[in-house]
Enzyme design. Structure first.
Site, PDB file in Angstrom:
ATOM      1  CD  GLU A 157     -44.446 -17.707  67.283  1.00 34.02           C
ATOM      2  OE1 GLU A 157     -45.572 -17.175  67.393  1.00 34.02           O
ATOM      3  OE2 GLU A 157     -43.515 -17.482  68.064  1.00 34.02           O
ATOM      4  CG  ASN A 198     -38.085 -19.278  64.473  1.00 35.37           C
ATOM      5  OD1 ASN A 198     -37.260 -20.115  64.833  1.00 35.37           O
ATOM      6  ND2 ASN A 198     -38.466 -18.280  65.244  1.00 35.37           N
ATOM      7  CG  HIS A 234     -39.241 -19.402  73.893  1.00 32.61           C
ATOM      8  ND1 HIS A 234     -38.294 -18.485  74.304  1.00 32.61           N
ATOM      9  CD2 HIS A 234     -39.659 -18.990  72.665  1.00 32.61           C
ATOM     10  CE1 HIS A 234     -38.143 -17.556  73.371  1.00 32.61           C
ATOM     11  NE2 HIS A 234     -38.956 -17.846  72.364  1.00 32.61           N
ATOM     12  CD  GLU A 262     -37.743 -16.965  68.962  1.00 31.36           C
ATOM     13  OE1 GLU A 262     -38.513 -16.771  69.927  1.00 31.36           O
ATOM     14  OE2 GLU A 262     -38.091 -16.805  67.769  1.00 31.36           O
ATOM     15  CG  ASP A 264     -36.258 -18.286  77.011  1.00 30.87           C
ATOM     16  OD1 ASP A 264     -37.008 -19.275  76.870  1.00 30.87           O
ATOM     17  OD2 ASP A 264     -36.612 -17.128  76.709  1.00 30.87           O
TER      18      ASP A 264
END
Length: 445
Positions: A157, A198, A234, A262, A264
């Site tokens: 990030e 990432n 996300h 990651e 979801d």
């Protein structure tokens, strides 16, 4: 395929028939996701909590996934809570579990602005001291797991939403080249591990992902070791970026791998069949985009069960974001992932009831109710049969039905393809008949 003719009289008007679906079987009978992914040359992974790797949680994590990411166990605050005092217990546990289950490990994460120990964030460091601390941390952690970690999220990030560098301990203290230095130090500590940058909200083409693209392009031109980019994904229900595959491809064209790291898909609670259907479609879209690009290494879900998800505590009122519910039952999203990876569905645990609800001199009304037991679910369905006496469907609802000669095919509507475990959907139709109205053999493909 198999089908069952009922043999019941028309006078009863209601006939139960077993229906053959291209549909998910009971979970134990499914081809594991890891096998489907391996056949595509992809990774399917999950973030895990080390202390939970027993019982049903451990069984699913080991059987369904070919890669594990420690959710928190490898972050700086976890491994070095006090300067010079290390705690590798959970990280070691996850690595050992992965080795026992023939799984890769994705190391997460070496350089981040969050979840750092207070001794580090509250210290007064010169640039030289800060650089030395970072180099030592990377060398120590990557070196400990040398040869046992397939890929590292080296830098996590680094960007703001507008594509500028995030103001962090690292950027403010070391400048933008903290990224290049971190990658270089990680390569020295384990020459064989794949090194990634990432970030989140970089799934589609936008200012933030373009900044990441330009950074990777610059690092490559300078000979800095960078092997891939991680798109966290996300996502919010119904908001998979339309440019996801295009974005994956443009990074791949730079000569780096891409991973969905990651994934979801959160929804406003409570969940319902409509939301679960959309979630399944979203998961399928993300997996399909990765499968379509050769250099997309694979997809990792950020926890596979709703009972181990970060979403409810971070986004109040939202949840149900993972492929399994809190009781470890696979949701429609699980089956959508399987389908995107080339899996097929079976009929075990699902059935259908064919009913003639009314009949008159020249016509009749029929319906089919599709139901699944508590161990099965559907993400889509298509029913077919052949009329035996010239019947013709004249109108249908809750399904799209076509007829060619005596052959009828009915597919789910956009809103009712999902049949959750313990749930059902019904579609109906009007038809014409003359002389007789025998019960057809019904199948689903």
């Amino acid at each position: 395929m198999r089908s069952l003719r009922t043999g019941l009289s028309l006078a009863a008007l209601v006939t139960s028939v077993a229906v053959l679906f291209t549909a998910p079987a009971a979970h134990a009978a499914d081809t594991p996701l890891r096998d489907l992914a391996a056949a595509k040359g992809k990774v399917i992974g999950t973030a895990v909590t080390g202390s939970k790797l027993t019982g049903s949680y451990g069984d699913i994590a080991g059987a369904q996934f070919n890669s594990l990411t420690p959710g928190n166990a490898m972050k700086w605050g976890s491994v070095e809570p006090a300067q010079g005092s290390f705690n590798w217990t959970e990280a070691d546990q996850i690595v050992a579990f992965a080795q026992a289950h023939n799984q890769q490990v994705r190391g997460h994460t070496l350089v981040w602005h969050s979840q750092n120990p207070s001794w580090l964030t509250n210290g007064s460091w010169t640039s030289a001291q800060l650089g030395s601390l970072l180099q030592n941390h990377i060398s120590t952690e990557v070196g400990r797991y040398k040869g046992r970690i397939a890929a590292w999220d080296v830098v996590n990030e680094p960007f703001n939403e507008d594509g500028t560098y995030r103001s962090t301990l690292w950027y403010n203290g070391l400048g933008a080249d903290y990224i290049a230095n971190a990658l270089t130090w990680a390569r020295a500590a384990d020459p064989d591990a794949r090194l990634y940058i990432n970030d989140y909200n970089v799934e589609g083409v936008n200012a933030k992902s373009t900044a990441l693209y330009n950074l990777v392009k610059d690092l490559k031109s300078r000979g800095i070791p960078i092997d891939g980019v991680g798109l966290q994904a996300h996502l919010i229900l119904g908001q998979v970026p339309a440019t996801l595959q295009q974005n994956i491809q443009r990074f791949a064209d730079l000569g780096v791998d891409v991973a969905i790291t990651e994934l979801d898909v959160r929804m406003a609670l409570p969940s319902d069949s409509t939301k679960l259907a959309q979630q399944a479609a979203d998961y399928k879209s993300v997996l399909a985009a990765c499968v379509a690009v050769t250099r997309c290494a694979g997809v990792t879900v950020w926890g596979f069960t709703d009972s181990d998800s970060w979403v409810p505590s971070t986004f109040p009122g939202y949840g149900a974001a993972t492929p399994y519910d809190e009781n470890y039952a696979p949701k429609p999203a699980y089956y959508a992932i399987a389908q995107a990876l080339g899996g097929t569905q079976s009929t075990d645990g699902c059935s259908a009831t064919y009913s003639v609800t009314s009949q008159w001199a020249t016509g009749f009304t029929g319906q089919v109710t599709i139901a699944c037991s508590g161990t099965a679910a559907l993400s889509s369905w298509r029913a077919g049969w052949t009329f035996g006496a010239g019947q013709q469907i004249t109108q249908a609802w809750n399904a799209t039905c076509t007829q060619s000669g005596s052959a009828v095919s009915c597919a789910n509507a956009s809103y009712n393809g999902t049949v959750p475990s313990g749930g059902s959907v019904t579609f109906g139709f009007n038809g014409s008949w003359s002389g007789s109205n025998p019960v057809p053999t019904v199948t689903l493909t």
